[in-house]
Design a protein around this motif. Structure first.
Motif, PDB file in Angstrom:
ATOM      1  N   SER A 114     -22.805  25.980  24.630  1.00 52.50           N
ATOM      2  CA  SER A 114     -23.475  25.148  25.635  1.00 52.50           C
ATOM      3  C   SER A 114     -22.869  23.759  25.712  1.00 52.50           C
ATOM      4  O   SER A 114     -22.128  23.328  24.826  1.00 52.50           O
ATOM      5  CB  SER A 114     -24.971  25.016  25.297  1.00 52.50           C
ATOM      6  OG  SER A 114     -25.583  26.274  25.117  1.00 52.50           O
ATOM      7  N   PHE A 115     -23.220  23.059  26.786  1.00 50.70           N
ATOM      8  CA  PHE A 115     -22.887  21.651  26.961  1.00 50.70           C
ATOM      9  C   PHE A 115     -24.089  20.813  26.535  1.00 50.70           C
ATOM     10  O   PHE A 115     -25.230  21.136  26.882  1.00 50.70           O
ATOM     11  CB  PHE A 115     -22.539  21.351  28.419  1.00 50.70           C
ATOM     12  CG  PHE A 115     -21.264  21.982  28.892  1.00 50.70           C
ATOM     13  CD1 PHE A 115     -20.057  21.306  28.796  1.00 50.70           C
ATOM     14  CD2 PHE A 115     -21.276  23.260  29.436  1.00 50.70           C
ATOM     15  CE1 PHE A 115     -18.876  21.891  29.249  1.00 50.70           C
ATOM     16  CE2 PHE A 115     -20.100  23.853  29.888  1.00 50.70           C
ATOM     17  CZ  PHE A 115     -18.891  23.161  29.788  1.00 50.70           C
ATOM     18  N   VAL A 132     -20.395  19.881  35.857  1.00 48.66           N
ATOM     19  CA  VAL A 132     -19.773  19.437  34.610  1.00 48.66           C
ATOM     20  C   VAL A 132     -18.472  18.694  34.879  1.00 48.66           C
ATOM     21  O   VAL A 132     -18.108  17.748  34.171  1.00 48.66           O
ATOM     22  CB  VAL A 132     -19.520  20.646  33.668  1.00 48.66           C
ATOM     23  CG1 VAL A 132     -18.746  20.216  32.421  1.00 48.66           C
ATOM     24  CG2 VAL A 132     -20.839  21.295  33.275  1.00 48.66           C
ATOM     25  N   VAL A 137     -15.768  15.572  28.960  1.00 52.49           N
ATOM     26  CA  VAL A 137     -16.266  16.559  27.994  1.00 52.49           C
ATOM     27  C   VAL A 137     -15.404  16.529  26.739  1.00 52.49           C
ATOM     28  O   VAL A 137     -14.165  16.520  26.811  1.00 52.49           O
ATOM     29  CB  VAL A 137     -16.230  17.978  28.600  1.00 52.49           C
ATOM     30  CG1 VAL A 137     -16.823  18.989  27.621  1.00 52.49           C
ATOM     31  CG2 VAL A 137     -16.962  18.015  29.928  1.00 52.49           C
ATOM     32  N   VAL A 139     -14.265  18.569  23.280  1.00 55.49           N
ATOM     33  CA  VAL A 139     -14.203  19.895  22.661  1.00 55.49           C
ATOM     34  C   VAL A 139     -13.366  19.815  21.392  1.00 55.49           C
ATOM     35  O   VAL A 139     -12.539  18.919  21.225  1.00 55.49           O
ATOM     36  CB  VAL A 139     -13.586  20.953  23.604  1.00 55.49           C
ATOM     37  CG1 VAL A 139     -14.466  21.221  24.791  1.00 55.49           C
ATOM     38  CG2 VAL A 139     -12.196  20.527  24.049  1.00 55.49           C
ATOM     39  N   THR A 145     -13.609  27.152  23.434  1.00 47.24           N
ATOM     40  CA  THR A 145     -14.133  26.156  24.366  1.00 47.24           C
ATOM     41  C   THR A 145     -13.006  25.364  25.022  1.00 47.24           C
ATOM     42  O   THR A 145     -13.028  25.088  26.231  1.00 47.24           O
ATOM     43  CB  THR A 145     -15.087  25.201  23.635  1.00 47.24           C
ATOM     44  OG1 THR A 145     -14.474  24.775  22.406  1.00 47.24           O
ATOM     45  CG2 THR A 145     -16.407  25.876  23.320  1.00 47.24           C
ATOM     46  N   TYR A 182     -19.148  20.057  24.114  1.00 43.01           N
ATOM     47  CA  TYR A 182     -19.155  21.491  24.433  1.00 43.01           C
ATOM     48  C   TYR A 182     -18.864  22.275  23.167  1.00 43.01           C
ATOM     49  O   TYR A 182     -17.814  22.104  22.539  1.00 43.01           O
ATOM     50  CB  TYR A 182     -18.079  21.759  25.493  1.00 43.01           C
ATOM     51  CG  TYR A 182     -18.017  23.161  26.040  1.00 43.01           C
ATOM     52  CD1 TYR A 182     -19.162  23.918  26.267  1.00 43.01           C
ATOM     53  CD2 TYR A 182     -16.792  23.723  26.379  1.00 43.01           C
ATOM     54  CE1 TYR A 182     -19.095  25.186  26.804  1.00 43.01           C
ATOM     55  CE2 TYR A 182     -16.698  24.987  26.931  1.00 43.01           C
ATOM     56  CZ  TYR A 182     -17.856  25.719  27.138  1.00 43.01           C
ATOM     57  OH  TYR A 182     -17.775  26.984  27.678  1.00 43.01           O
ATOM     58  N   SER A 207     -23.015  28.179  28.614  1.00 39.89           N
ATOM     59  CA  SER A 207     -21.793  28.772  29.168  1.00 39.89           C
ATOM     60  C   SER A 207     -21.860  30.292  29.084  1.00 39.89           C
ATOM     61  O   SER A 207     -21.759  30.858  27.990  1.00 39.89           O
ATOM     62  CB  SER A 207     -20.580  28.270  28.396  1.00 39.89           C
ATOM     63  OG  SER A 207     -19.410  28.922  28.823  1.00 39.89           O
TER      64      SER A 207
END
Length: 254
Positions: A114-115, A132, A137, A139, A145, A182, A207
């Protein structure tokens, strides 16, 4: 003459069968994983716990295979297994991108990805993956991801920050240097707890592409007899393992 040739053929087939069985390695099998409670958890030198570890141990012991489990950072774990036949890895999410690169042995627990945002960031509103794209983001490097977002067109020049670990991403999220983190839900929960920030983050979008069943898998060039033996024994043992029930209970208790 025909009887002699028949006996000779039978002897040859028997010898080939023996050679094939003998090709299964008799030395210790090495299994690699990372610290990811409650699925697998490093508990001190030579001590590895977690529900997925219990399932993997049960399978190898039921198969009478001598094995050793190593807990390493994920990058090292995947590098070793990708380059070493007859080595194993868990818990590995079974994605389309990975399908042809491993021998898939046994399904373990499920993982959701998930975010996350800071709860205080009321300005961040996410309904789908297109939303998004408006935000930066973070990662962890080497994870599905990262690959997934790159394939969707996310870029380090625009809206993607790739870091060595989820911990680094979490620290950047806390400082508002990125908008979203994420990762797998339990990874995120574990990082929150380790940083003493439990309850300060909020899940904003799950996701569907990466929320998958995790597996025990083997190097793609591993011995066929070894792989077949483990698959066969997993099928024989599966009804006793209660995999889904044990995984769900472990997550609730974590």
């Amino acid at each position: 003459m025909h009887q002699y040739l028949g006996r000779l053929l039978l002897c040859s087939l028997s010898l080939l069968s023996t050679i094939s069985l003998a090709s299964v390695p008799h030395s210790k099998i090495h299994v690699y994983t990372e610290d990811f409670p409650p699925y697998q958890e490093f508990m001190g030198p030579g001590k590895i716990g977690g529900v997925a570890t219990e399932l993997v141990k049960a399978l190898f012991e039921h198969s009478n295979i001598d094995y050793k489990i190593h807990v390493l950072p994920w990058f090292r774990t995947s590098h070793i297994v990708n380059n070493t036949p007859n080595t194993f890895i868990y818990s590995l999410a079974r994605t389309q991108e990975r399908e042809e690169h491993y021998r898939w042995i046994a399904p373990l627990c499920e993982v959701n990805v998930s975010f996350y945002k800071l709860k205080a960031r009321k300005d961040i509103i996410i309904h789908d993956i297109e939303d998004v794209r408006q935000y930066i983001v973070a990662v962890a490097s080497g994870q599905p991801t990262e690959q997934h977002l790159v394939e969707l067109g996310f870029s380090q020049d625009d809206n993607l920050v790739i870091l060595a670990s989820h911990q680094q991403g979490a620290q950047m999220l806390n400082k508002a240097r990125v908008d979203l983190l994420y990762g797998a839900d339990l990874f995120v929960k574990n990082v929150q707890q380790s940083l003493g920030r439990a309850g300060e983050w909020e899940k904003v979008y799950v996701s569907p592409h990466l929320s998958k069943r995790m597996y025990l898998a083997a190097n793609i060039n591993s011995d066929e007899a070894l792989v077949s033996k483990l698959r066969h024994n997993f099928n024989a043992l599966n009804s006793q393992l209660n995999t889904s029930v044990r995984c769900e209970q472990a997550v609730r208790d974590h």
